[in-house]
Design a protein around this motif. Structure first.
Motif, short mmCIF file in Angstrom:
data_model
loop_
_atom_site.label_atom_id
_atom_site.label_comp_id
_atom_site.label_asym_id
_atom_site.label_seq_id
_atom_site.Cartn_x
_atom_site.Cartn_y
_atom_site.Cartn_z
N ARG A 79 0.81 -1.10 -0.18
CA ARG A 79 0.01 0.00 -0.08
C ARG A 79 1.15 1.18 -0.06
N GLU A 80 0.30 2.12 -0.81
CA GLU A 80 1.02 3.90 -0.77
C GLU A 80 -0.23 4.42 -0.80
N ALA A 81 0.07 5.69 -0.29
CA ALA A 81 -1.10 7.02 -0.39
C ALA A 81 -0.29 8.16 -1.06
N GLY A 82 -1.25 8.87 -1.66
CA GLY A 82 -0.58 10.15 -2.20
C GLY A 82 0.76 10.16 -2.94
N THR A 83 1.79 10.58 -2.73
CA THR A 83 3.01 10.78 -3.19
C THR A 83 3.92 9.65 -3.07
N THR A 84 3.62 8.81 -1.94
CA THR A 84 4.63 7.92 -1.21
C THR A 84 4.92 7.03 -2.33
N SER A 85 6.07 6.41 -2.32
CA SER A 85 6.44 5.34 -3.26
C SER A 85 7.42 4.57 -2.74
N SER A 86 7.37 3.23 -3.15
CA SER A 86 8.51 2.31 -2.70
C SER A 86 8.72 1.25 -3.80
#
Length: 676
Positions: free
Chosen positions: A340-347
């Motif tokens: 899961r990520e939200a908004g501008t988070t990234s992995s």
């Protein structure tokens, strides 16, 4: 007949008035000046995070067309075609032309289509008048599991009012200009995802404001397991050093799951170099959020190895071999895993492994292939979108432009089907030129054989022979439209005549069947259409019930058997004189004798020519009477015979070498022959 641009059918000597598709198209030459896509809403907060990043779309191939440079079309490879929707996959495509009109584009109407065994629809019948209507139809189709080939107004404008060429001149577009407009069209419809594979790792690049979760396809019944993976949080798009990665477990769906976050967001007033933020989501809302301070830093670009053990109501989390948390909760007892990520988070995620308590590997993925083990989170567009209706019944003078459009679509989105349907014809050059110039991914055509006064079109089999030959030569699947209604000098089909068209087409190697029409065209059009499957007032006819029974009970299961096979031969037995284009049966290494009523024999093989198994489809040549006869197999070649049962989708052994044939009008039977 003539198409909407005044060009004539390429078969001027064919007097059966076949080209009704052309007459059914309104002469609409308006176009939207520009098209674009809406932005995804912004978001704030650490758990429900910041504004979203740009989502991934289907990857474009490295092509000069994609860069706006003219390119020469190249023949699509078999492996490329097999990856296309409808054409690829196990499901046999069963489509329809003329779906419900805009005011009848409802969930109930599209469920009615799905219930009748159709797998996709073309979006005509005035749906093409507006891209908003197209998107609405796509959303309805997606809810019931139908797929849709979009008839877009911009594409109509490109291929009808212009030639696409680098040579210049009046009413021309360069390939680069056409590519720009086509990209805008595709971006209106094609599905987008926050997930993509980057250098052998899973990249989740952002999410919605509420968070976007991608889940494993399997695992709905997983209870206790160990969930391990590597993760590297990336710096957020908003700048600064904020980085956060999320994973889900015991997920019922995207709205109901446990979600743990590895983050350096300051969750407590005193601050810590890193946090494990734990959240329980119910119906999309965080019921509780519990941050656990870590004694090591969480930094963007650093890889961490996470191990989560789920046992009963207890969840233990270790990061880089260090136990960092033990949590007890009983809200969810089983469920999938995901990220899961939200908004501008990234992995970036890698080396996923889910292990049962007994050591069984439930899931393993190093992302060296595709995302087939996952349901990736949607970032917009429509999963029901499968392609673009490029042209219906083109004349040969449009082939160069259509070739450019096909190549452009293939370059911009290799997963989008560039669909073109051909005129009926008795001229093999028309089909050969289409294949040579356009480089299509399939050959589709229409020819409606049921004429008035009980007559049948004398050139029906000839047209099928021409298309079959061209398809085999170019290794392309062949599709056909079948007649469902009366018009002009064509009669109203019976159930047996609908079945007959299908089985003749299957015997000739069809890999897709399409119904013309589903909804009855309005009588105000003036073409004299009789009722189709659904009347103009929305009432079912007996042909709806017939199509539903045929599609679900015969065509879908037998089509799945025949779709991956190669048409090896098609012959007519016990028929004299032979119709134009038909080949008479003669004894061969598999069949020694055929006695009784006229019969069509379609023989198929595996894609590997050396494979010994053959399939034999026996189709009643008549749509008005039973077919009885005997088929003697060559016992020196055939060692085992089995008959396909569509109800159980299995083969039942038969005594050989003699097959007793007793077929209802229009019916067929499929046998599998094992050779010595």
């Amino acid at each position: 007949m003539h198409d909407e641009h005044g060009s004539s059918t390429p078969d001027p000597d064919d007097n059966t008035d076949q080209s009704i598709h052309a007459a059914i198209r309104p002469n609409r030459r308006s176009i939207l000046a520009a098209m674009g896509t809406g932005a995804i809403a912004a978001a704030t907060g650490p758990v429900v995070s910041a504004p979203p990043a740009a989502a991934s779309v289907r990857p474009a191939s490295a092509s000069p067309v994609a860069a706006g440079v003219p390119a020469t079309a190249v023949p699509p490879a078999a492996e490329v075609i097999s990856e296309l929707p409808l054409v690829g996959g196990e499901e046999f495509p069963i489509g329809l032309w003329w779906p419900p009109p805009p005011f009848e584009t409802t969930l109930e109407r599209y469920q009615e289509i799905k219930d009748a065994g159709f797998t996709y629809t073309h979006s005509n019948n005035y749906l093409f008048a507006d891209a908003h209507i197209q998107r609405y139809a796509l959303s309805i189709a997606e809810q019931v599991g139908l797929q849709l080939v979009v008839d877009d107004p911009t594409i109509r404008w490109l291929r009808s009012d212009f030639d696409i060429t680098s040579a210049g001149g009046d009413f021309t577009l360069t390939p680069a200009q056409a590519s720009t407009k086509t990209r805008q069209v595709l971006d209106l419809y094609r599905p987008r995802s926050y997930w993509s594979i980057q250098d052998g790792r899973l990249l989740q690049n952002g999410g919605t404001s509420a968070g976007s979760i991608g889940l494993s396809r399997e695992g709905g019944d997983w209870s206790d397991y160990a969930f391990a993976f590597d993760v590297a949080p990336r710096q957020t798009g908003g700048g600064g050093s904020y980085a956060q990665s999320g994973w889900a477990f015991r997920a019922k769906d995207q709205q109901n799951a446990y979600v743990w976050l590895l983050s350096n967001f300051r969750y407590t007033s005193q601050g810590a170099p890193g946090y494990l933020a734990k959240a329980l989501f119910v119906n999309g809302n965080p019921v509780w959020v519990r941050p656990v301070p870590l004694d090591f830093a969480v930094t963007a670009g650093t890889s961490y190895h996470v191990e989560l053990t789920v046992s009963g109501d207890t969840f233990t989390t270790s990061i880089n071999g260090q136990l960092v948390d033990t949590t007890t909760d009983s809200t969810y007892r089983k469920g999938r895993v995901g990220f899961r990520e939200a908004g501008t988070t990234s992995s970036l995620y890698d080396n996923v492994k889910v292990t049962a308590p007994d050591g069984t590997i439930l899931l393993a993925d190093d992302f060296s292939g595709d995302l087939g083990k996952w349901n990736a989170p949607s970032a917009g567009g429509y999963r029901s979108f499968v392609g673009i209706d490029v042209y219906d019944e083109p004349s040969a003078n449009k082939f160069e432009t259509l070739g450019q459009l096909v190549e452009i679509i293939r370059a911009l989105d290799p997963k989008a089907l560039p669909y073109i349907n051909l005129f009926p014809t008795t001229d093999p050059n028309y089909v050969r030129q289409f294949v040579d110039i356009v480089k299509p991914v399939l050959i589709s055509f229409d020819r409606y054989p049921l004429l008035t006064n009980g007559r049948d079109d004398a050139n029906y089999f000839l047209n099928w022979k021409i298309v079959r030959d061209a398809g085999l030569a170019a290794n392309l699947p062949t599709w056909i439209f079948i007649q469902t209604l009366s018009y002009a000098n064509h009669r109203e089909p019976t159930a047996s005549e609908i079945l007959w068209q299908i089985n003749v087409s299957l015997a000739y190697g069809a890999k897709g069947i399409q119904y013309f029409t589903y909804w009855t065209p309005d009588p105000a059009r003036g073409e004299g259409f009789g009722p189709a499957l659904i009347t103009v007032d929305g009432e079912r006819t007996v042909r709806y019930d017939s199509a539903k029974e045929i599609n679900n009970g015969w065509l879908a299961p037998v089509g799945r058997e025949l779709k991956p096979l190669v048409s090896e031969s098609v012959t007519h037995a016990n028929e004299s004189p032979l119709p134009a284009g038909a080949a008479g049966w003669t004894a061969d290494e598999y069949v020694r004798a055929v006695q009784g009523d006229p019969l069509i024999l379609g023989r198929f093989r595996d894609t590997d020519p050396s494979a010994g198994t053959r399939w034999l489809l026996l189709a009643n040549r008549a749509h008005f009477k039973r077919c009885k006869g005997l088929v003697d197999l060559n016992a020196s070649t055939v060692r085992e015979v089995a008959r396909f049962d569509p109800a159980s989708q299995s083969y039942a052994p038969q005594k050989g070498p003699r097959l007793s044939v007793d077929l209802e009008p229009g019916a067929a039977v499929l046998y599998r022959l094992r050779t010595r």
